[in-house]
Design a protein around this motif. Structure first.
Motif, PDB file in Angstrom:
ATOM      1  N   SER A   1       0.817  -1.209   0.000  1.00 18.24           N
ATOM      2  CA  SER A   1       0.000   0.000   0.000  1.00 18.24           C
ATOM      3  C   SER A   1       0.857   1.267   0.000  1.00 18.24           C
ATOM      4  O   SER A   1       0.347   2.350   0.249  1.00 18.24           O
ATOM      5  N   ILE A   2       2.154   1.138  -0.282  1.00 18.50           N
ATOM      6  CA  ILE A   2       3.033   2.308  -0.332  1.00 18.50           C
ATOM      7  C   ILE A   2       2.630   3.177  -1.508  1.00 18.50           C
ATOM      8  O   ILE A   2       2.453   2.696  -2.617  1.00 18.50           O
ATOM      9  N   ASN A   3       2.483   4.491  -1.245  1.00 20.03           N
ATOM     10  CA  ASN A   3       2.067   5.395  -2.318  1.00 20.03           C
ATOM     11  C   ASN A   3       2.857   6.688  -2.388  1.00 20.03           C
ATOM     12  O   ASN A   3       2.555   7.558  -3.197  1.00 20.03           O
ATOM     13  N   SER A   4       3.875   6.835  -1.529  1.00 23.89           N
ATOM     14  CA  SER A   4       4.701   8.035  -1.609  1.00 23.89           C
ATOM     15  C   SER A   4       6.038   7.797  -0.934  1.00 23.89           C
ATOM     16  O   SER A   4       6.226   6.809  -0.220  1.00 23.89           O
ATOM     17  N   LEU A   5       6.960   8.729  -1.174  1.00 19.89           N
ATOM     18  CA  LEU A   5       8.299   8.645  -0.613  1.00 19.89           C
ATOM     19  C   LEU A   5       8.805  10.054  -0.349  1.00 19.89           C
ATOM     20  O   LEU A   5       8.650  10.943  -1.204  1.00 19.89           O
ATOM     21  N   VAL A   6       9.414  10.259   0.809  1.00  9.87           N
ATOM     22  CA  VAL A   6      10.084  11.511   1.118  1.00  9.87           C
ATOM     23  C   VAL A   6      11.526  11.164   1.465  1.00  9.87           C
ATOM     24  O   VAL A   6      11.773  10.419   2.418  1.00  9.87           O
ATOM     25  N   ALA A   7      12.469  11.676   0.680  1.00  7.73           N
ATOM     26  CA  ALA A   7      13.886  11.502   0.972  1.00  7.73           C
ATOM     27  C   ALA A   7      14.315  12.709   1.796  1.00  7.73           C
ATOM     28  O   ALA A   7      14.171  13.850   1.354  1.00  7.73           O
TER      29      ALA A   7
ATOM     30  N   PRO B   1       6.879  23.519   5.194  1.00  9.08           N
ATOM     31  CA  PRO B   1       5.839  23.188   6.162  1.00  9.08           C
ATOM     32  C   PRO B   1       6.074  23.752   7.563  1.00  9.08           C
ATOM     33  O   PRO B   1       5.129  24.070   8.269  1.00  9.08           O
ATOM     34  N   VAL B   2       7.325  23.839   7.960  1.00 15.02           N
ATOM     35  CA  VAL B   2       7.709  24.419   9.246  1.00 15.02           C
ATOM     36  C   VAL B   2       9.058  25.095   9.072  1.00 15.02           C
ATOM     37  O   VAL B   2       9.742  24.900   8.057  1.00 15.02           O
ATOM     38  N   GLU B   3       9.454  25.858  10.053  1.00 12.65           N
ATOM     39  CA  GLU B   3      10.734  26.556   9.997  1.00 12.65           C
ATOM     40  C   GLU B   3      11.886  25.562   9.811  1.00 12.65           C
ATOM     41  O   GLU B   3      11.907  24.499  10.445  1.00 12.65           O
ATOM     42  N   GLU B   4      12.795  25.893   8.921  1.00 16.04           N
ATOM     43  CA  GLU B   4      13.998  25.110   8.626  1.00 16.04           C
ATOM     44  C   GLU B   4      13.719  23.735   8.023  1.00 16.04           C
ATOM     45  O   GLU B   4      14.479  22.782   8.196  1.00 16.04           O
ATOM     46  N   VAL B   5      12.607  23.653   7.269  1.00 16.83           N
ATOM     47  CA  VAL B   5      12.284  22.465   6.475  1.00 16.83           C
ATOM     48  C   VAL B   5      11.760  22.950   5.131  1.00 16.83           C
ATOM     49  O   VAL B   5      10.856  23.781   5.082  1.00 16.83           O
ATOM     50  N   ALA B   6      12.349  22.456   4.048  1.00 16.41           N
ATOM     51  CA  ALA B   6      11.898  22.798   2.697  1.00 16.41           C
ATOM     52  C   ALA B   6      11.718  21.507   1.913  1.00 16.41           C
ATOM     53  O   ALA B   6      12.498  20.567   2.063  1.00 16.41           O
ATOM     54  N   GLU B   7      10.668  21.485   1.068  1.00 22.90           N
ATOM     55  CA  GLU B   7      10.373  20.275   0.310  1.00 22.90           C
ATOM     56  C   GLU B   7      10.132  20.602  -1.162  1.00 22.90           C
ATOM     57  O   GLU B   7       9.458  21.578  -1.487  1.00 22.90           O
ATOM     58  N   TRP B   8      10.697  19.740  -2.014  1.00 19.93           N
ATOM     59  CA  TRP B   8      10.498  19.830  -3.454  1.00 19.93           C
ATOM     60  C   TRP B   8       9.793  18.564  -3.903  1.00 19.93           C
ATOM     61  O   TRP B   8      10.245  17.454  -3.597  1.00 19.93           O
ATOM     62  N   GLN B   9       8.706  18.718  -4.650  1.00 20.56           N
ATOM     63  CA  GLN B   9       8.039  17.560  -5.221  1.00 20.56           C
ATOM     64  C   GLN B   9       8.738  17.242  -6.536  1.00 20.56           C
ATOM     65  O   GLN B   9       8.742  18.044  -7.470  1.00 20.56           O
ATOM     66  N   LEU B  10       9.350  16.065  -6.617  1.00 17.81           N
ATOM     67  CA  LEU B  10      10.115  15.690  -7.798  1.00 17.81           C
ATOM     68  C   LEU B  10       9.238  14.999  -8.838  1.00 17.81           C
ATOM     69  O   LEU B  10       9.420  15.184 -10.030  1.00 17.81           O
ATOM     70  N   THR B  11       8.336  14.168  -8.391  1.00 13.99           N
ATOM     71  CA  THR B  11       7.337  13.505  -9.232  1.00 13.99           C
ATOM     72  C   THR B  11       6.136  13.254  -8.335  1.00 13.99           C
ATOM     73  O   THR B  11       6.204  13.471  -7.118  1.00 13.99           O
ATOM     74  N   GLU B  12       5.071  12.757  -8.922  1.00 11.63           N
ATOM     75  CA  GLU B  12       3.899  12.458  -8.106  1.00 11.63           C
ATOM     76  C   GLU B  12       4.272  11.449  -7.013  1.00 11.63           C
ATOM     77  O   GLU B  12       4.798  10.376  -7.292  1.00 11.63           O
ATOM     78  N   GLY B  13       4.077  11.839  -5.782  1.00 13.22           N
ATOM     79  CA  GLY B  13       4.353  10.951  -4.666  1.00 13.22           C
ATOM     80  C   GLY B  13       5.804  10.873  -4.237  1.00 13.22           C
ATOM     81  O   GLY B  13       6.137  10.096  -3.347  1.00 13.22           O
TER      82      GLY B  13
ATOM     83  N   TRP C   1       9.077  13.193  -2.917  1.00 12.19           N
ATOM     84  CA  TRP C   1       9.511  14.497  -2.420  1.00 12.19           C
ATOM     85  C   TRP C   1      10.945  14.427  -1.909  1.00 12.19           C
ATOM     86  O   TRP C   1      11.384  13.398  -1.401  1.00 12.19           O
ATOM     87  N   LEU C   2      11.639  15.548  -2.026  1.00 11.03           N
ATOM     88  CA  LEU C   2      12.968  15.719  -1.447  1.00 11.03           C
ATOM     89  C   LEU C   2      12.823  16.768  -0.350  1.00 11.03           C
ATOM     90  O   LEU C   2      12.338  17.869  -0.610  1.00 11.03           O
TER      91      LEU C   2
END
Length: 119
Positions: free
Chosen positions: A4-10, A36-48, A50-51
């Motif tokens: 049921s895995i549907n996403s990944l955050v590296a 989302p919070v201070e000192e955290v940044a996220e890039w969506q690389l493809t659907e599901g 994220w870096l």
């Protein structure tokens, strides 16, 4: 039973968030998609997929992330144009082509082109 895995955050831990987030914005060619919070940044690389760059000085420098690309030479050129030089391309015949770079803290980013179905 199907997974049921549907996403990944590296997650990439860094010492200096401002310096690292600027470097990753340059590497990826755009600002973060989400802070989302201070000192955290996220890039969506493809659907599901994220870096995430986050401040964690004790763990900084020991992470490797592998990013799949369609064309390794095109990715090298995009990085070069942005002022980031990747390593020379290593080829594992019939499997992958790969080029790497380390961020300011020593975390490794590998760009990989799958050539197993080429030709």
């Amino acid at each position: 039973m199907k997974s049921s895995i549907n996403s990944l955050v590296a997650v990439i831990p860094v010492k200096n968030f401002d310096k690292a987030s600027t470097w990753y914005a340059t590497l990826l060619g755009r600002e973060a998609d989400l802070v989302p919070v201070e000192e955290v940044a996220e890039w969506q690389l493809t659907e599901g997929a994220w870096l995430q760059v986050s401040t964690d000085p004790d763990r900084a420098g020991g992470t490797t992330v592998v990013i799949g690309v369609d064309d390794i030479e095109q990715q090298r050129q995009l990085c070069e144009d942005a002022g980031i030089t990747l390593s020379g391309v290593q080829e594992y015949p019939g499997v992958i082509k790969m080029a790497e770079v380390c961020d300011p803290d020593g975390n490794k980013v590998s760009f990989v082109e799958d050539i197993s179905t080429s030709e």
